[in-house]
Design an enzyme around this catalytic site. Structure first.
Site, PDB file in Angstrom:
ATOM      1  N   CYS A 179       0.840  -1.195   0.000  1.00  0.00           N
ATOM      2  CA  CYS A 179       0.000   0.000   0.000  1.00  0.00           C
ATOM      3  C   CYS A 179       0.878   1.248   0.000  1.00  0.00           C
ATOM      4  O   CYS A 179       1.994   1.247   0.536  1.00  0.00           O
ATOM      5  CB  CYS A 179      -0.924  -0.009   1.214  1.00  0.00           C
ATOM      6  SG  CYS A 179      -2.111   1.362   1.239  1.00  0.00           S
TER       7      CYS A 179
ATOM      8  N   CYS B  27       0.469   3.787   1.654  1.00  0.00           N
ATOM      9  CA  CYS B  27       0.624   4.375   2.990  1.00  0.00           C
ATOM     10  C   CYS B  27       1.880   3.859   3.678  1.00  0.00           C
ATOM     11  O   CYS B  27       2.417   4.513   4.571  1.00  0.00           O
ATOM     12  CB  CYS B  27      -0.604   4.073   3.844  1.00  0.00           C
ATOM     13  SG  CYS B  27      -0.784   2.336   4.343  1.00  0.00           S
TER      14      CYS B  27
ATOM     15  N   HIS C 125      -2.098  -3.483   7.360  1.00  0.00           N
ATOM     16  CA  HIS C 125      -2.259  -4.415   6.244  1.00  0.00           C
ATOM     17  C   HIS C 125      -1.488  -5.689   6.582  1.00  0.00           C
ATOM     18  O   HIS C 125      -0.257  -5.739   6.442  1.00  0.00           O
ATOM     19  CB  HIS C 125      -1.736  -3.802   4.946  1.00  0.00           C
ATOM     20  CG  HIS C 125      -2.400  -2.509   4.591  1.00  0.00           C
ATOM     21  ND1 HIS C 125      -3.708  -2.432   4.177  1.00  0.00           N
ATOM     22  CD2 HIS C 125      -1.941  -1.234   4.602  1.00  0.00           C
ATOM     23  CE1 HIS C 125      -4.028  -1.172   3.942  1.00  0.00           C
ATOM     24  NE2 HIS C 125      -2.968  -0.426   4.192  1.00  0.00           N
TER      25      HIS C 125
ATOM     26  N   CYS D 187      -6.591   4.413   5.093  1.00  0.00           N
ATOM     27  CA  CYS D 187      -5.173   4.768   5.234  1.00  0.00           C
ATOM     28  C   CYS D 187      -4.702   5.729   4.158  1.00  0.00           C
ATOM     29  O   CYS D 187      -3.588   6.255   4.242  1.00  0.00           O
ATOM     30  CB  CYS D 187      -4.317   3.504   5.213  1.00  0.00           C
ATOM     31  SG  CYS D 187      -4.371   2.603   3.650  1.00  0.00           S
TER      32      CYS D 187
ATOM     33  N   HIS E 280      -8.352 -17.293  -3.087  1.00  0.00           N
ATOM     34  CA  HIS E 280      -9.663 -16.648  -2.989  1.00  0.00           C
ATOM     35  C   HIS E 280     -10.089 -16.014  -4.308  1.00  0.00           C
ATOM     36  O   HIS E 280     -11.264 -15.657  -4.451  1.00  0.00           O
ATOM     37  CB  HIS E 280      -9.651 -15.563  -1.911  1.00  0.00           C
ATOM     38  CG  HIS E 280      -9.540 -16.088  -0.518  1.00  0.00           C
ATOM     39  ND1 HIS E 280     -10.356 -17.072  -0.028  1.00  0.00           N
ATOM     40  CD2 HIS E 280      -8.693 -15.764   0.500  1.00  0.00           C
ATOM     41  CE1 HIS E 280     -10.027 -17.340   1.225  1.00  0.00           C
ATOM     42  NE2 HIS E 280      -9.014 -16.567   1.567  1.00  0.00           N
TER      43      HIS E 280
END
Length: 1011
Positions: free
Chosen positions: A646, A648, A654, A731, A783
């Site tokens: 990310c 951030c 995370h 974030c 997933h």
């Protein structure tokens, strides 16, 4: 009769509306006779009345509360409005104050400027009326020191006898003024880096120093600083290779060198003052590169005065011959050819005579293109560490190395493939296309700007002769190598045929080699050694650096080049095989040792720089499995996957961050397990491979970055406009959801790299090059569904790999075991109707209350795939949590029996480590140990002849996943595992696990088809 009538009349007089008054009945006995009310009924009536009253009170209370809330909201809105108005008033007041402050500051600045202007106006009249005889400025100490040194050198010059033949350039005041004049701040003035202007210098004749004093002005220290800054700006602007000269002429290296020698001998001032200050001493200073010195010679003035003729006649020719007169040790990444300095005794004598001539100040015949008379002089060229008498030999060596550099530049630019021929010696052999490209360019190619002297014509002729001989030798060696490549490619083709005779191929190869060695000429020692080394190493070191070639103009040359490249293609690809690949094909390549191919593993000249797998001439080993499978364990990893994070930069918010795989990789290095494994170079999966499982829109959306996306069809990339792809996270970053972050520049590459690593590793295991392997990859994938990214996953690496193995490598039956604590909904969706792939998942289910909510025990597949989807769905929450006992029991009762019955050809494991102890309840909460994961891996290695590939999925506790990875790699290597505790082996699973397993067995017993 009459009496009757009268009686009637009397009766008629009584009022009809009046009733007779009866007396009041005061008796009580009648009341006692009335019915009595039941107390129970009365109680019920009272209760009903009480309830009714309470309901009325509740209604009144609610009405009061509603009225209160309404009034409270109105008051709140009024209060907010008042606050907003108050804030607006405060902001307006603040803005007014700021404006007032700005106006005050501006007014103050105006006043200060006005005061300063008045002060200057008051100071100007005294300065304007100052006597010209008085000093206008006070010289700095540096200027005074320079002036004193100059006066001392001037007095020393007067003391020495001066005549017409002893005027050196460094002591001629007029010449010093000319050199210093070019440091003006004009746009055409040269920068301090050493490049010279293109206009010509006019040097006036010698004059008396008294008549022309060279000092123009006495500069004070502030002026020096200003001049130095301006000169630096001009130098920076002019030194850029992207800016053209306003003069329009090409400045040759020879012209630049002549002016640099002249200027360096007359001025050696500090960088701050430039050449506007006099020389430090009587001798000239060494130039910036310390390659030449100009001593005071009797013909120095003549040499400088004849500079214009040299520049005009020979500058363009010399520029086309030697474009970079410096740095002979730079070989552009290719081996330099040894110089030929010992050609013959006559050549040495000639060099000695030329060196003696140079020392005496007499030029060589044709030294400057035949344009300089014999009376001109030439500066001594001294290299570092060389005596003056060896200057000619050192210069010759320097020029030879420069010619080699030029040849190597032609090789990189697209000339002859291996040994390009020199355009100086054999212009007729160069194709028209190449010859056209080497004409005098309008813009000189960028290279290092040096001030080394350019070669002269006599030396250039010597270079041409030696380079021509060397080229002939290299050309013969190249032809020999092509012939050997043809023979070896034929022998390889014979080996692929069943009736090949290796003895005949060996004899033919040896005979041709002997014949070529007899025909090879023997010239010099170094050339002969190079030739023999090239022929001897041809068999062991098969292959060369393939350089991009320019297209030839003639059709005949194109056909010849096409034939040669086609004949070399099969043979040149052999060294690019990786060591593991060659070990796996040892059975097939064992006969190659008879024809000299046994050095294939030892000599690995050039490794592939691409991320795609190396091509091989031999059949793909996956199509025909070798007799003995590989014995190495592969580890797939690439640092590119670390960039998926990310914006951030906060890994605490995370859990799926780059530190996961970085920690695992460090643990494998620290424990020494990495050295025992085979490192597999990963690659990015292609979009076609990703589309084996995912839709085209999904693969383009998450498989391309914004730079690639500009080249794609926006209709395909955007798809349904109503679908929202990314959202802003709290974030500050982007994400598909609150967990699945997205980095616009790096996430697509990392996701494709994760898929490519698993494909590469599984392909090598399936082909027999490796025994098993572990892919340390991220982001995870189980997933990811066909058109949906979720749960940290974008592309389903294991599912894509399974379909790749089945479709591309003809692996008929594949077992996928998902150990992640979360159900692999994407993998189940990909193979829900596929009978060739058995999917078994062990996950926390809790009746659909745990992410992702799928994976119920009754989800057994559909159609032909019914019974090939097994969900070991744990229920009961964390009371108690599942641990080693429950997982071992699931393997004993379900996984192992079903897998053995299925008999897979390959086992893929979604190695999610979030069932380990150390994970919080939202991320798992189970208590499985790392040792248990090692033993589970060992049990899976009993299937499919040990062809097991683990791909990292989940797991966010760094210590836990590092321990589990270490245990799994130990199991893959066949090392002794740490035994489980005795109480775990003899302990019974908890009741929730027993109920879950019994339910799964009951459901699957009715749906399994392969039993």
């Amino acid at each position: 009769m009459h009496s009757m009538i009268s009686s009637v009349d009397v009766k008629s007089e009584v009022p009809v509306g009046l009733e007779p008054i009866s007396p009041l009945d005061l008796r009580t006995d009648l009341r006692m006779m009335m019915p009595v009310v039941d107390p129970v009924v009365r109680e019920k009536q009272l209760q009903q009345e009480l309830l009714l009253i309470q309901q009325q009170q509740q209604i009144q209370k609610q009405l009061l509360i509603a009225e209160f809330q309404k009034q409270h909201e109105n008051l709140t809105r009024q209060h907010q409005a008042q606050l907003q108005e108050h804030i607006k008033e405060l902001l307006a007041i603040k803005q007014q104050q700021e404006l007032l402050e700005k106006e005050q500051k501006l007014e103050q600045q105006r006043q200060e400027q006005e005061v300063e202007r008045h002060r200057r106006e008051q100071q100007l009249p005294p300065l304007r009326g100052k006597d010209r005889g008085r000093e206008r400025a006070v010289a700095s100490t540096e200027v005074k020191q320079k002036l004193q040194e100059f006066l001392l050198s001037k007095s020393a010059t007067k003391d020495t006898p001066t005549n017409g033949k002893n005027h050196s350039v460094s002591r001629h005041p007029k010449l010093w003024y000319t050199a210093a004049h070019h440091t003006s701040l004009d746009q055409s003035s040269p920068p301090l880096s050493g490049t010279s202007p293109s206009y010509k210098y006019t040097l006036p004749g010698a004059q008396d120093a008294k008549d022309d004093f060279p000092l123009r002005k006495t500069a004070s220290e502030p002026n020096l600083k200003v001049r130095s800054r301006l000169k630096q700006k001009v130098a920076e602007r002019r030194s850029s290779p992207l800016l053209r000269r306003k003069d329009g002429n090409v400045v040759t290296s020879f012209k630049k060198r002549m002016f640099e020698v002249t200027e360096s001998s007359v001025s050696s001032s500090s960088p701050g003052s430039g050449p506007s200050s006099p020389n430090n001493g009587p001798t000239g200073s060494v130039t910036e590169n310390e390659t030449s010195v100009l001593p005071p010679t009797p013909h120095a003035e003549q040499m400088v005065s004849q500079q214009r003729i040299l520049i005009h006649e020979d500058s363009m020719n010399l520029l086309s011959l030697y474009t970079s007169p410096s740095l002979p040790n730079i070989t552009l990444g290719l081996p330099a050819v040894p110089s030929q300095l010992n050609a013959s005794n006559s050549l040495k004598e000639k060099q000695k005579c030329e060196t003696q001539t140079l020392r005496q100040g007499v030029p060589l015949p044709g030294q400057y293109g035949g344009s300089i008379p014999a009376s001109s002089s030439h500066p001594h060229v001294t290299l570092e560490g060389k005596p003056p008498n060896s200057s000619h030999q050192a210069l010759l060596q320097h020029l030879l190395l420069k010619e080699q550099m030029r040849q190597q530049k032609l090789l990189v630019a697209g000339g002859v493939p291996l040994h390009p021929q020199s355009p100086l010696a054999t212009k007729e052999r160069i194709s028209p296309g190449i010859r056209g490209t080497h004409k005098l360019p309008r813009h000189r190619p960028l290279n290092r700007t040096q001030s080394a002297p350019l070669p002269q014509s006599t030396l250039a002729q010597l270079v041409i002769q030696q380079q021509h001989q060397q080229f002939l030798e290299k050309q013969k060696q190249y032809q020999q190598q092509i012939h050997m490549n043809k023979l070896l490619s034929k022998s390889i083709e014979q080996l692929k045929q069943p009736g090949s005779h290796l003895e005949e191929a060996e004899e033919e190869l040896q005979g041709d080699q002997a014949m070529q060695e007899d025909r090879a000429p023997s010239s010099g020692n170094s050339t002969r050694s190079d030739s023999s080394a090239c022929v001897d190493d041809t068999l062991g070191q098969v292959g060369a650096v393939k350089v991009k070639e320019e297209p030839v103009d003639s059709d005949e040359d194109a056909q010849i080049q096409e034939m040669e490249s086609g004949e070399q293609a099969a043979f040149m690809q052999q060294p690019f095989l990786e060591p593991t690949h060659t070990r796996a094909l040892s059975v097939r390549q064992a006969p190659l040792a008879a024809v000299g191919m046994d050095g294939l593993e030892k000599h690995r000249l050039v490794s592939r720089t691409h991320s795609s797998p190396a091509a091989s001439v031999l059949p793909h080993p996956a199509m025909d499995r070798p007799l003995q499978p590989g014995s190495a364990t592969g580890i797939a990893y690439d640092p590119l996957m670390l960039k998926h994070q990310c914006v951030c930069g906060n890994s605490t918010t995370h859990p799926e961050h780059a530190g996961r795989i970085q920690s695992i990789w460090s643990r494998l290095q620290e424990t020494g397990l990495l050295n025992k494994c085979e490192r597999i170079q990963g690659r990015k999966a292609s979009l076609e491979e990703i589309q084996l499982v995912h839709s085209e829109h999904h693969s383009l959306l998450y498989g391309t970055n914004p730079l690639d996306g500009q080249k794609l069809d926006p209709r395909i990339l955007l798809g349904d406009d109503s679908q929202k792809f990314f959202s802003s996270l709290p974030c500050g970053g982007l994400g598909v959801d609150s967990d699945t972050i997205w980095n616009e520049l790096h996430s697509s590459g990392a996701a494709r790299m994760a898929v490519g690593c698993v494909i590469e590793l599984a392909s090598k295991v399936a082909s027999g090059e490796l025994k098993n392997g572990f892919a340390v990859v991220r982001p995870p994938g189980h997933h990811a569904e066909e058109s949906t990214a979720m749960g940290f996953c974008f592309f389903n690496s294991v599912a894509i790999t399974a379909k790749y193995l089945r479709d591309q490598l003809n692996i008929s039956k594949i077992l996928i075991v998902d150990l992640d604590v979360h159900h692999g909904n994407g993998t189940q969706q990909a193979f829900y109707a596929d009978p060739s792939i058995l999917y078994i998942s062990l996950h926390r289910y809790d009746e659909g209350n745990f992410f992702p909510g799928s994976g119920a025990p009754n989800e057994v597949g559909t159609g032909l795939g019914e019974g090939y989807n097994i969900n070991i769905a744990w229920t009961g929450g964390l009371d108690p949590p599942m641990g080693d006992v429950e997982y071992l029991e699931a393997f004993r009762t379900i996984v192992k029996p079903v897998a053995k019955e299925f008999d897979p050809d390959m086992v893929l494991v979604s190695a999610g480590f979030d069932a380990l102890e150390g994970h919080t309840p939202p991320l798992g909460g189970y208590k499985v140990t790392a040792k248990c994961f090692g033993h589970l891996t060992k049990q899976l290695m009993t299937l499919a002849d040990g062809r097991v590939v683990l791909a990292l999925e989940g797991g966010h506790d760094l210590t836990a996943i590092c321990d589990a990875s270490e245990a799994c790699v130990n199991a893959l290597l066949g090392n002794e595992l740490e035994p489980l505790a005795e109480d775990i082996l003899h302990q019974s699973p908890n009741m929730n696990a027993v109920i879950s397993l019994q339910k799964i067995i009951e459901i699957q017993s009715m749906s399994l088809k392969f039993s």
